[in-house]
Design a protein around this motif. Structure first.
Motif, PDB file in Angstrom:
ATOM      1  N   ASP A  80      50.490  47.680  43.447  1.00  0.00           N
ATOM      2  CA  ASP A  80      50.770  46.972  44.707  1.00  0.00           C
ATOM      3  C   ASP A  80      49.644  47.088  45.724  1.00  0.00           C
ATOM      4  O   ASP A  80      49.886  47.294  46.918  1.00  0.00           O
ATOM      5  N   LEU A  81      48.409  46.942  45.251  1.00  0.00           N
ATOM      6  CA  LEU A  81      47.267  47.059  46.171  1.00  0.00           C
ATOM      7  C   LEU A  81      46.929  45.727  46.833  1.00  0.00           C
ATOM      8  O   LEU A  81      46.179  45.693  47.810  1.00  0.00           O
ATOM      9  N   GLY A  82      47.455  44.613  46.277  1.00  0.00           N
ATOM     10  CA  GLY A  82      47.135  43.283  46.817  1.00  0.00           C
ATOM     11  C   GLY A  82      45.724  42.870  46.452  1.00  0.00           C
ATOM     12  O   GLY A  82      44.977  43.627  45.819  1.00  0.00           O
ATOM     13  N   GLY A  83      45.361  41.637  46.832  1.00  0.00           N
ATOM     14  CA  GLY A  83      43.986  41.159  46.643  1.00  0.00           C
ATOM     15  C   GLY A  83      43.573  41.019  45.182  1.00  0.00           C
ATOM     16  O   GLY A  83      42.393  41.204  44.863  1.00  0.00           O
ATOM     17  N   LEU A  84      44.511  40.676  44.315  1.00  0.00           N
ATOM     18  CA  LEU A  84      44.176  40.569  42.888  1.00  0.00           C
ATOM     19  C   LEU A  84      43.233  39.397  42.614  1.00  0.00           C
ATOM     20  O   LEU A  84      42.196  39.564  41.977  1.00  0.00           O
ATOM     21  N   ALA A  85      43.583  38.212  43.123  1.00  0.00           N
ATOM     22  CA  ALA A  85      42.737  37.035  42.860  1.00  0.00           C
ATOM     23  C   ALA A  85      41.335  37.254  43.443  1.00  0.00           C
ATOM     24  O   ALA A  85      40.339  36.885  42.819  1.00  0.00           O
ATOM     25  N   GLU A  86      41.259  37.876  44.612  1.00  0.00           N
ATOM     26  CA  GLU A  86      39.956  38.137  45.242  1.00  0.00           C
ATOM     27  C   GLU A  86      39.114  39.072  44.358  1.00  0.00           C
ATOM     28  O   GLU A  86      37.903  38.895  44.210  1.00  0.00           O
ATOM     29  N   ALA A  87      39.771  40.072  43.775  1.00  0.00           N
ATOM     30  CA  ALA A  87      39.058  41.017  42.906  1.00  0.00           C
ATOM     31  C   ALA A  87      38.560  40.328  41.635  1.00  0.00           C
ATOM     32  O   ALA A  87      37.409  40.520  41.218  1.00  0.00           O
ATOM     33  N   TYR A  88      39.425  39.480  41.015  1.00  0.00           N
ATOM     34  CA  TYR A  88      39.012  38.761  39.800  1.00  0.00           C
ATOM     35  C   TYR A  88      37.869  37.787  40.146  1.00  0.00           C
ATOM     36  O   TYR A  88      36.945  37.597  39.371  1.00  0.00           O
ATOM     37  N   GLN A  89      37.976  37.167  41.331  1.00  0.00           N
ATOM     38  CA  GLN A  89      36.912  36.251  41.776  1.00  0.00           C
ATOM     39  C   GLN A  89      35.586  37.002  41.907  1.00  0.00           C
ATOM     40  O   GLN A  89      34.526  36.492  41.544  1.00  0.00           O
ATOM     41  N   GLU A  90      35.669  38.233  42.407  1.00  0.00           N
ATOM     42  CA  GLU A  90      34.471  39.064  42.561  1.00  0.00           C
ATOM     43  C   GLU A  90      33.808  39.314  41.193  1.00  0.00           C
ATOM     44  O   GLU A  90      32.583  39.200  41.048  1.00  0.00           O
ATOM     45  N   ASP A 138      42.787  36.552  21.267  1.00  0.00           N
ATOM     46  CA  ASP A 138      43.430  36.748  22.572  1.00  0.00           C
ATOM     47  C   ASP A 138      42.414  36.517  23.701  1.00  0.00           C
ATOM     48  O   ASP A 138      41.762  35.480  23.721  1.00  0.00           O
ATOM     49  N   GLU A 139      42.292  37.454  24.637  1.00  0.00           N
ATOM     50  CA  GLU A 139      41.416  37.259  25.798  1.00  0.00           C
ATOM     51  C   GLU A 139      40.793  38.592  26.181  1.00  0.00           C
ATOM     52  O   GLU A 139      41.346  39.656  25.869  1.00  0.00           O
ATOM     53  N   ILE A 140      39.662  38.522  26.863  1.00  0.00           N
ATOM     54  CA  ILE A 140      39.137  39.706  27.550  1.00  0.00           C
ATOM     55  C   ILE A 140      38.995  39.294  29.010  1.00  0.00           C
ATOM     56  O   ILE A 140      38.157  38.444  29.348  1.00  0.00           O
ATOM     57  N   THR A 141      39.857  39.853  29.843  1.00  0.00           N
ATOM     58  CA  THR A 141      39.908  39.502  31.263  1.00  0.00           C
ATOM     59  C   THR A 141      40.297  40.768  32.032  1.00  0.00           C
ATOM     60  O   THR A 141      40.712  41.755  31.424  1.00  0.00           O
ATOM     61  N   PRO A 142      40.240  40.725  33.357  1.00  0.00           N
ATOM     62  CA  PRO A 142      40.670  41.905  34.127  1.00  0.00           C
ATOM     63  C   PRO A 142      42.163  42.215  33.957  1.00  0.00           C
ATOM     64  O   PRO A 142      42.609  43.277  34.375  1.00  0.00           O
ATOM     65  N   ASN A 161      40.831  33.824  34.986  1.00  0.00           N
ATOM     66  CA  ASN A 161      40.828  34.493  33.680  1.00  0.00           C
ATOM     67  C   ASN A 161      40.230  33.620  32.588  1.00  0.00           C
ATOM     68  O   ASN A 161      39.500  34.114  31.728  1.00  0.00           O
ATOM     69  N   GLN A 162      40.532  32.324  32.616  1.00  0.00           N
ATOM     70  CA  GLN A 162      39.949  31.430  31.608  1.00  0.00           C
ATOM     71  C   GLN A 162      38.430  31.451  31.723  1.00  0.00           C
ATOM     72  O   GLN A 162      37.723  31.536  30.710  1.00  0.00           O
ATOM     73  N   LYS A 163      37.939  31.405  32.961  1.00  0.00           N
ATOM     74  CA  LYS A 163      36.480  31.361  33.168  1.00  0.00           C
ATOM     75  C   LYS A 163      35.829  32.684  32.769  1.00  0.00           C
ATOM     76  O   LYS A 163      34.761  32.705  32.157  1.00  0.00           O
ATOM     77  N   ILE A 164      36.470  33.790  33.137  1.00  0.00           N
ATOM     78  CA  ILE A 164      35.918  35.108  32.776  1.00  0.00           C
ATOM     79  C   ILE A 164      35.933  35.270  31.249  1.00  0.00           C
ATOM     80  O   ILE A 164      34.927  35.632  30.637  1.00  0.00           O
ATOM     81  N   ALA A 165      37.084  34.966  30.625  1.00  0.00           N
ATOM     82  CA  ALA A 165      37.207  35.148  29.169  1.00  0.00           C
ATOM     83  C   ALA A 165      36.183  34.289  28.431  1.00  0.00           C
ATOM     84  O   ALA A 165      35.566  34.746  27.457  1.00  0.00           O
ATOM     85  N   SER A 166      35.973  33.060  28.877  1.00  0.00           N
ATOM     86  CA  SER A 166      35.011  32.177  28.195  1.00  0.00           C
ATOM     87  C   SER A 166      33.606  32.749  28.264  1.00  0.00           C
ATOM     88  O   SER A 166      32.874  32.749  27.267  1.00  0.00           O
ATOM     89  N   GLN A 167      33.234  33.267  29.444  1.00  0.00           N
ATOM     90  CA  GLN A 167      31.890  33.858  29.574  1.00  0.00           C
ATOM     91  C   GLN A 167      31.759  35.107  28.701  1.00  0.00           C
ATOM     92  O   GLN A 167      30.721  35.331  28.084  1.00  0.00           O
TER      93      GLN A 167
END
Ligand code: UDP
Length: 237
Positions: free
Chosen positions: A216-226, A190-194, A48-54
């Motif tokens: 409860d779909l799982g794979g949250l970090a993988e989705a943010y990484q995408e 604030d932030e703009i993140t997923p 989130n920090q990386k996405i928000a900064s970009q």
């Protein structure tokens, strides 16, 4: 690090080294439904920090005034100190979430033009939706400030829709917060993140945002990484 000023659900706010600066520290905590549902998702804060900064840098490049100064480390962002206006600004392009639940509207309907909603930022009250007039009777912001915020929110929406569209992602809706600087200027904060956007992959319809946690779909970090990988590969200009 210097003094802790405030700890929120997903971030801590520290005093910066210079006056009128804060350091935002992005945590791995995930919460939903007014923090009734909680978990820790390893590396979410870094993503989130990386996405928000970009995203902030992209908005700054397009003449949007934000609190962003620079990214300091994986989890830390240096920002201008602001007083947050306790009003969440929701911008919607496609129907989803609470809009559908509250009004019985079908999900996934494209709106003719963006819809702006205001919610009172209050965990105790569960962030209730509010009319613009309520902002004035509570003296949370002036009429002039809210007109400026509406204008900025629409400009940010146009820029973000383009940003995500170029990454093959549809921006259904998102939440913004604005703050007032020491000098009295209103800036995006604030932030703009997923965590605060609904992001759908255009090719597959895959959910790439916090709805993965809510549902409860799982794979949250993988989705943010995408999302982050697509941003980094595209080198936002
Ligand atoms: N949102 C947010 N924080 C909130 C409420 C909403 O970041 O406290 C975001 C949410 O992630 C979504 C958009 O604002 O992208 C609209 O949310 P909605 O009102 O539909 O609420 P939800 O269904 O998520 O409770």
């Amino acid at each position: 690090m210097s003094d802790l000023i405030y700890e929120g659900k997903a971030k801590k706010v520290f005093k910066g080294l210079e006056p009128h600066q804060y350091v935002l520290y992005f945590k791995d905590d995930a919460t939903a439904f007014n923090a009734q549902k909680k978990d820790v998702i390893e590396s979410k804060g870094i993503l989130n920090q990386k996405i928000a900064s970009q995203v902030f840098q992209y908005l700054e490049n397009h003449e949007v005034q934000t609190h962003f100064i620079k990214s300091l480390s994986d989890r830390e962002m240096l920002v201008e100190a602001v007083h947050i206006i306790p009003v969440e600004v929701i911008v919607r392009n496609i129907t989803a979430g609470s809009l559908c639940k509250r009004l019985g509207i079908e999900e996934n309907i494209k709106l003719d033009k963006p819809l702006i909603e205001f919610c009172l930022k209050s965990d105790a009250l569960g962030d209730p939706i509010m009319m613009e007039e309520h902002i004035y009777i509570m003296n949370l912001a002036t009429h002039e400030e809210i007109q400026h915020i509406r204008h900025e929110a629409l400009k940010i929406n146009t820029l973000l829709q383009k940003l995500f569209d170029d990454l093959g992602i549809t921006l259904a809706d998102f939440k913004l917060e604005f703050g007032k600087t020491q000098a009295g200027k209103i800036v995006l904060a604030d932030e703009i993140t997923p965590d605060g956007c609904r992001l759908w992959d255009q090719a597959t319809g895959k959910i790439l945002d916090k709805d993965r946690f809510r549902k409860d779909l799982g794979g949250l970090a993988e989705a943010y990484q995408e999302v982050l990988t697509r941003m980094t590969e595209k080198a936002l200009a």
